[in-house]
Design a protein around this motif. Structure first.
Motif, mmCIF file in Angstrom:
data_model
loop_
_atom_site.group_PDB
_atom_site.id
_atom_site.type_symbol
_atom_site.label_atom_id
_atom_site.label_comp_id
_atom_site.label_asym_id
_atom_site.label_seq_id
_atom_site.Cartn_x
_atom_site.Cartn_y
_atom_site.Cartn_z
ATOM 1 N N VAL A 87 -0.171 6.790 -18.638
ATOM 2 C CA VAL A 87 0.949 5.913 -18.261
ATOM 3 C C VAL A 87 1.756 6.577 -17.155
ATOM 4 C CG1 VAL A 87 3.086 4.820 -19.078
ATOM 5 C CG2 VAL A 87 1.049 4.856 -20.547
ATOM 6 N N ILE A 88 2.023 7.859 -17.319
ATOM 7 C CA ILE A 88 2.785 8.612 -16.314
ATOM 8 C C ILE A 88 2.019 8.647 -14.994
ATOM 9 C CG2 ILE A 88 3.645 10.913 -15.734
ATOM 10 C CD1 ILE A 88 4.065 11.234 -18.864
ATOM 11 N N TYR A 89 0.736 8.881 -15.062
ATOM 12 C CA TYR A 89 -0.097 8.906 -13.852
ATOM 13 C C TYR A 89 -0.010 7.558 -13.131
ATOM 14 C CZ TYR A 89 -4.198 9.191 -10.857
ATOM 15 O OH TYR A 89 -5.030 9.173 -9.774
ATOM 16 N N THR A 90 -0.103 6.475 -13.888
ATOM 17 C CA THR A 90 -0.024 5.129 -13.302
ATOM 18 C C THR A 90 1.333 4.901 -12.648
ATOM 19 O OG1 THR A 90 -1.585 4.290 -14.922
ATOM 20 C CG2 THR A 90 -0.214 2.659 -13.802
ATOM 21 N N PHE A 92 3.282 7.167 -11.291
ATOM 22 C CA PHE A 92 3.295 7.902 -10.023
ATOM 23 C C PHE A 92 2.436 7.217 -8.971
ATOM 24 C CE2 PHE A 92 4.829 11.552 -12.581
ATOM 25 C CZ PHE A 92 5.934 11.875 -11.807
ATOM 26 N N GLN A 93 1.273 6.695 -9.367
ATOM 27 C CA GLN A 93 0.399 5.987 -8.432
ATOM 28 C C GLN A 93 1.021 4.687 -7.945
ATOM 29 O OE1 GLN A 93 -2.600 7.081 -7.097
ATOM 30 N NE2 GLN A 93 -1.843 8.961 -8.018
ATOM 31 N N SER A 94 1.923 4.129 -8.734
ATOM 32 C CA SER A 94 2.594 2.872 -8.379
ATOM 33 C C SER A 94 3.909 3.114 -7.649
ATOM 34 C CB SER A 94 2.866 2.055 -9.643
ATOM 35 O OG SER A 94 1.668 1.781 -10.317
ATOM 36 N N ASP A 95 4.099 4.318 -7.161
ATOM 37 C CA ASP A 95 5.335 4.690 -6.452
ATOM 38 C C ASP A 95 6.583 4.445 -7.300
ATOM 39 O OD1 ASP A 95 4.088 5.656 -4.151
ATOM 40 O OD2 ASP A 95 3.928 3.638 -3.307
ATOM 41 N N LEU A 96 6.503 4.819 -8.575
ATOM 42 C CA LEU A 96 7.641 4.704 -9.481
ATOM 43 C C LEU A 96 7.971 6.061 -10.106
ATOM 44 C CD1 LEU A 96 6.692 1.348 -11.226
ATOM 45 C CD2 LEU A 96 8.563 1.719 -9.611
#
Length: 131
Positions: A87-90, A92-96
């Motif tokens: 979830v954390i990786y996603t 960061f990948q989503s610029d959040l």
């Protein structure tokens, strides 16, 4: 063994906050589903139910397991922290990163507190040396 170490209290607080967050998101999706027009009603209901169930489960782990110093509370607490990593990786990948960084800090704090020697001793006592 009546005294809870600080690490166990920290672990319970972290898991509780994660549970409240999941529960809140589940309730939010449920309300939005009722008052709005979801793209997929089935998906919206599933997301809401998942959030509420996960949130309630994490609260049970924190207060029914960790705070009561029950051994079974540590394993689902650790698994929950590990499950947060994708979830954390996603995020960061989503610029959040504004969401990813606090969640990463919470997950790491939870893991460290759950696996800390004082927590292990409080939950398992001297049993770990008996083998």
């Amino acid at each position: 063994m009546n005294r809870r170490p600080l690490t166990l209290v920290i672990a319970a607080v972290v898991v509780s906050l994660e549970g409240l967050l999941a529960l809140g998101l589940g309730v939010f999706v449920a309300v939005e589903t009722v008052v709005g027009r979801p793209g997929s009603l089935t998906s919206a209901i599933a997301e809401a139910a998942f959030g509420v169930l996960i949130g309630a489960g994490l609260l049970w782990v924190a207060w029914g397991g960790l705070i009561r110093m029950e051994r079974w509370g540590r394993a689902p607490g650790v698994v929950a922290q590990i499950f947060l990593l994708p979830v954390i990786y996603t995020l960061f990948q989503s610029d959040l990163p504004q969401l990813g960084v606090p969640l990463l800090v919470a997950a790491l704090a939870g893991l460290v507190a759950l696996l800390a020697p004082p927590t292990t001793h409080a939950l398992y006592g001297d049993e770990q040396h008996a083998a």
